[in-house]
Design a protein around this motif. Structure first.
Motif, PDB file in Angstrom:
ATOM      1  N   ALA A  94       0.833  -1.205   0.000  1.00 39.94           N
ATOM      2  CA  ALA A  94       0.000   0.000   0.000  1.00 39.94           C
ATOM      3  C   ALA A  94       0.865   1.251   0.000  1.00 39.94           C
ATOM      4  N   LEU A  95       1.963   1.231   0.769  1.00 38.97           N
ATOM      5  CA  LEU A  95       2.881   2.368   0.784  1.00 38.97           C
ATOM      6  C   LEU A  95       3.511   2.572  -0.587  1.00 38.97           C
ATOM      7  N   ALA A  96       3.812   1.465  -1.259  1.00 38.75           N
ATOM      8  CA  ALA A  96       4.398   1.573  -2.596  1.00 38.75           C
ATOM      9  C   ALA A  96       3.432   2.246  -3.553  1.00 38.75           C
ATOM     10  N   ARG A  97       2.145   1.890  -3.439  1.00 39.48           N
ATOM     11  CA  ARG A  97       1.156   2.535  -4.306  1.00 39.48           C
ATOM     12  C   ARG A  97       1.025   4.018  -3.992  1.00 39.48           C
ATOM     13  N   LEU A  98       1.311   4.379  -2.753  1.00 40.26           N
ATOM     14  CA  LEU A  98       1.297   5.791  -2.365  1.00 40.26           C
ATOM     15  C   LEU A  98       2.644   6.468  -2.635  1.00 40.26           C
ATOM     16  N   ARG A  99       3.604   5.691  -3.196  1.00 40.64           N
ATOM     17  CA  ARG A  99       4.935   6.184  -3.530  1.00 40.64           C
ATOM     18  C   ARG A  99       5.686   6.647  -2.290  1.00 40.64           C
ATOM     19  N   ILE A 100       5.570   5.845  -1.224  1.00 41.91           N
ATOM     20  CA  ILE A 100       6.257   6.139   0.031  1.00 41.91           C
ATOM     21  C   ILE A 100       7.152   4.961   0.369  1.00 41.91           C
ATOM     22  N   ASN A 101       8.426   5.236   0.622  1.00 42.11           N
ATOM     23  CA  ASN A 101       9.373   4.207   1.026  1.00 42.11           C
ATOM     24  C   ASN A 101       9.019   3.711   2.420  1.00 42.11           C
TER      25      ASN A 101
ATOM     26  N   ARG B 221       8.951   5.090  11.228  1.00 42.39           N
ATOM     27  CA  ARG B 221       9.027   4.544   9.874  1.00 42.39           C
ATOM     28  C   ARG B 221       7.621   4.421   9.295  1.00 42.39           C
ATOM     29  N   ALA B 222       7.527   4.594   7.995  1.00 44.95           N
ATOM     30  CA  ALA B 222       6.211   4.546   7.349  1.00 44.95           C
ATOM     31  C   ALA B 222       5.527   3.201   7.542  1.00 44.95           C
ATOM     32  N   ASP B 223       6.325   2.112   7.588  1.00 45.74           N
ATOM     33  CA  ASP B 223       5.696   0.802   7.758  1.00 45.74           C
ATOM     34  C   ASP B 223       5.280   0.535   9.198  1.00 45.74           C
ATOM     35  N   ARG B 224       5.492   1.525  10.079  1.00 42.44           N
ATOM     36  CA  ARG B 224       4.994   1.449  11.458  1.00 42.44           C
ATOM     37  C   ARG B 224       4.022   2.591  11.740  1.00 42.44           C
ATOM     38  N   ALA B 225       3.347   3.024  10.693  1.00 42.60           N
ATOM     39  CA  ALA B 225       2.424   4.157  10.784  1.00 42.60           C
ATOM     40  C   ALA B 225       1.330   3.986  11.839  1.00 42.60           C
TER      41      ALA B 225
END
Length: 327
Positions: free
Chosen positions: A139-146, A200-204
């Motif tokens: 989902a982060l990739a689709r939002l263009r977020i590392n 980190r974005a993956d710990r949003a």
């Protein structure tokens, strides 16, 4: 629409309620809420457990808004299946008047949600603790977020949309709030905003939890609260269940406004005499109020431990009572 509702109420009360179901779900969809919010709405409207299954994952909520554990053999009636999901109510016995309508609108809303996520990688997936790590990363990739990028989440009221930033509406234990992703620290913040911790974005989801607590602690005097300033108190707030308040919180909630004013002076002032001067009370009167409050609270608010108990209870009380928009 409001005129039509009025006419239907006079002619056919059941039809009026059905139309309210339609407009309610339409409003939720328009606001961009996630699956949890839709299920909570269906459960509240029907008065029974509402569930959904998507990609092999089952979510269920009861009428109070609490998530239910998945159990085998539950009664799914009525039920609807869509292209990407299945939704249902768990009505054991005769269906209620609007059960079919609730499930129909729930099914449509979930299908629309699935279509939206397929297009833009909805922020709901990023913020949901239940989302598997791989799915959140996608989902982060689709939002263009590392996934390793530093972000924070901002919590505001529904109407306080922050322009130029990705946002969604999330159902929380404190009601519906808007979640906005901040990637730079320069995102403009309006009134009544809670700032989550940088992570980190993956710990949003961790940042979002802090943002929700911070938003609950806002007031007219402090319209923006940063969760990082709470320190260790943030952990206390995150572990607190407002539906099962601690006795210290209950005792504080039962005090009237004047008693709370006196209590705050006793906690903040260096001496009893300073508290009496601040309140414009005679020293003997403030001493009597101190003794009475000590008995009511079960601790002396002027001792170091008593002060800590008061500060903790006052914080948790803000998470227990509804927010006053004029505060």
């Amino acid at each position: 629409m409001q005129e039509l509702l009025g006419r239907l109420t006079a002619l056919d009360p059941e039809a009026s309620e059905a139309l309210k179901v339609v407009t309610y779900f339409d409003a939720l969809v328009a606001a961009g809420v996630g699956l949890d919010a839709l299920l909570r709405a269906a459960a509240a409207l029907s008065g029974t457990v509402a569930g959904a299954e998507r990609r092999g994952r089952v979510s269920r909520f009861d009428p109070s808004g609490k998530r239910c554990e998945t159990t085998a053999g539950t009664c799914r009636s009525p039920e609807r299946s869509g292209a990407h999901s299945r939704v249902w109510l768990e009505r054991d016995g005769t269906l209620h008047a609007n059960d079919e309508m609730v499930v129909e609108r729930l099914a449509l809303a979930v299908e629309l949600l699935e279509a939206k996520r397929g297009r833009d990688g909805s922020l709901d997936l990023v913020l949901d603790h239940a989302t598997p790590h791989g799915e959140r990363t996608a989902a982060l990739a689709r939002l263009r977020i590392n996934p390793g990028a530093q972000i924070r989440v901002i919590a505001t009221r529904l109407e306080d949309r922050i322009e130029g930033a990705a946002s969604t509406v999330v159902a929380t234990r404190y009601g519906m709030l808007r979640a906005t992703l901040d990637l730079t620290g320069q995102t403009p913040v309006g009134a009544r905003a809670g700032l989550g911790t940088w992570t980190r974005a993956d710990r949003a989801p961790e940042s979002w939890e802090g943002a929700v607590v911070a938003q609950r602690l806002t007031s007219r005097a402090d319209p923006v609260v940063d969760s990082t300033t709470l320190g260790a108190m943030l952990g206390l707030a995150l572990s607190y269940d407002p539906e099962a308040p601690h006795p210290d919180v209950t005792a504080l909630a039962q005090l009237d406004d004047r008693a709370r004013e006196v209590l705050l002076a006793l906690v903040e002032c260096e001496s009893m005499r300073a508290a009496s001067t601040r309140l414009g009370m005679h020293h003997s009167s403030i001493q009597a109020r101190h003794d009475a409050l000590t008995r009511e609270l079960g601790y002396d608010p002027r001792t170091p431990i008593g002060r800590m108990r008061y500060v903790a209870a006052a914080l948790l009380l803000r998470l227990t009572v509804p927010l006053d928009p004029t505060d």
